[in-house]
Write an enzyme that holds these catalytic residues in place. Structure first.
Site, PDB file in Angstrom:
ATOM      1  N   VAL A  46       0.862  -1.185   0.000  1.00 27.16           N
ATOM      2  CA  VAL A  46       0.000   0.000   0.000  1.00 27.16           C
ATOM      3  C   VAL A  46       0.893   1.228   0.000  1.00 27.16           C
ATOM      4  O   VAL A  46       2.020   1.189   0.481  1.00 27.16           O
ATOM      5  CB  VAL A  46      -0.946   0.071   1.218  1.00 27.16           C
ATOM      6  CG1 VAL A  46      -1.989  -1.021   1.173  1.00 27.16           C
ATOM      7  CG2 VAL A  46      -0.162   0.030   2.515  1.00 27.16           C
ATOM      8  N   SER A  47       0.391   2.311  -0.565  1.00 30.19           N
ATOM      9  CA  SER A  47       1.061   3.589  -0.394  1.00 30.19           C
ATOM     10  C   SER A  47       0.424   4.286   0.794  1.00 30.19           C
ATOM     11  O   SER A  47      -0.633   3.876   1.268  1.00 30.19           O
ATOM     12  CB  SER A  47       0.940   4.452  -1.662  1.00 30.19           C
ATOM     13  OG  SER A  47      -0.413   4.736  -1.933  1.00 30.19           O
ATOM     14  N   THR A  48       1.051   5.325   1.272  1.00 28.96           N
ATOM     15  CA  THR A  48       0.565   6.009   2.477  1.00 28.96           C
ATOM     16  C   THR A  48      -0.884   6.459   2.324  1.00 28.96           C
ATOM     17  O   THR A  48      -1.715   6.269   3.219  1.00 28.96           O
ATOM     18  CB  THR A  48       1.454   7.231   2.791  1.00 28.96           C
ATOM     19  OG1 THR A  48       2.800   6.784   2.936  1.00 28.96           O
ATOM     20  CG2 THR A  48       1.003   7.902   4.068  1.00 28.96           C
TER      21      THR A  48
END
Length: 222
Positions: free
Chosen positions: A22-24
């Site tokens: 996941v990205s932030t």
């Protein structure tokens, strides 16, 4: 395995490494979080009898394969024959770049491990999955050519508009004035270049060697 996708030598049968990312900004999004990806992979593992030897994850952008410690560890496991398959819940968890994904598929083929993306049905061990992978590789090649064409067209447009291309010059005003003065006083291009070389004056790009053509370019740029 089917269609030449041989099992990695010494890798236990039905063993997989599960990769999550996941990205932030995605962490709170429904369907994109680590828990959702883990659940999707676990359901498929139970259905197909996979043995998950490791879960690897990253919290980083998917624009590039670089700088991902979790992915690097996952690849090490399949390429060191500790597992035969790398599996992801969604294709974009590996990369959002079709070019990068095509390169990863080719790496899987050449090093003889399997790659599965559950959302699109990509499975290099099946005829359908391998066909889909080949289609995506062709699309990646098309994308590379389009990017190259757009780059060339963009550079041509800038050149036509009078925009200077290449690295910016960093030649000092003192050196420029010296070149102008010596040229006005009758020194040849070769003589000006020779004098700068004797005095160990660096070029605009930090080089150590001046040439008549370099002097001519400096004069023309003024």
């Amino acid at each position: 395995m089917i269609n030449g996708m041989a099992r990695a030598k010494n890798a236990p049968a039905n063993t997989v490494v599960a990769y999550l990312r996941v990205s932030t900004e995605e962490q709170a999004e429904s369907g994109a979080g680590l828990a959702a990806q883990r659940a999707a992979i676990q359901v498929e593992a139970d259905r197909r009898g996979w043995i998950i030897v490791a879960w690897k994850e990253d919290t980083v952008s998917g624009k590039s394969l670089e700088g991902r410690e979790g992915l690097a560890e996952a690849l090490e496991l399949v390429e060191s024959r500790q597992a035969e398959t790398l599996v992801v819940a969604k294709l974009d968890r590996l990369s959002r770049s079709l070019i990068d994904f095509a390169a990863l598929m080719e790496r899987a083929r050449s090093k003889r491990w399997n790659l599965i993306a559950l959302d699109l049905g990509i499975d290099l061990a099946t005829p359908a999955g391998e066909f889909l992978a080949s289609v995506m590789a062709s699309a990646a090649q098309w994308e590379r050519r389009i990017i190259g064409q757009r780059t060339r067209e963009g550079l041509a447009a800038k050149k036509a508009a009078g925009v200077r291309l290449g690295r910016p010059a960093t030649l000092s005003a003192t050196v420029r004035e010296r070149i102008r003065t010596e040229s006005r006083n009758g020194s040849s291009l070769a003589a000006v270049a020779r004098g700068l070389n004797n005095d160990e004056v660096p070029t605009a790009q930090g080089g150590k060697k001046w040439y008549p053509s370099t002097i001519r370019a400096v004069l023309a740029s003024q």
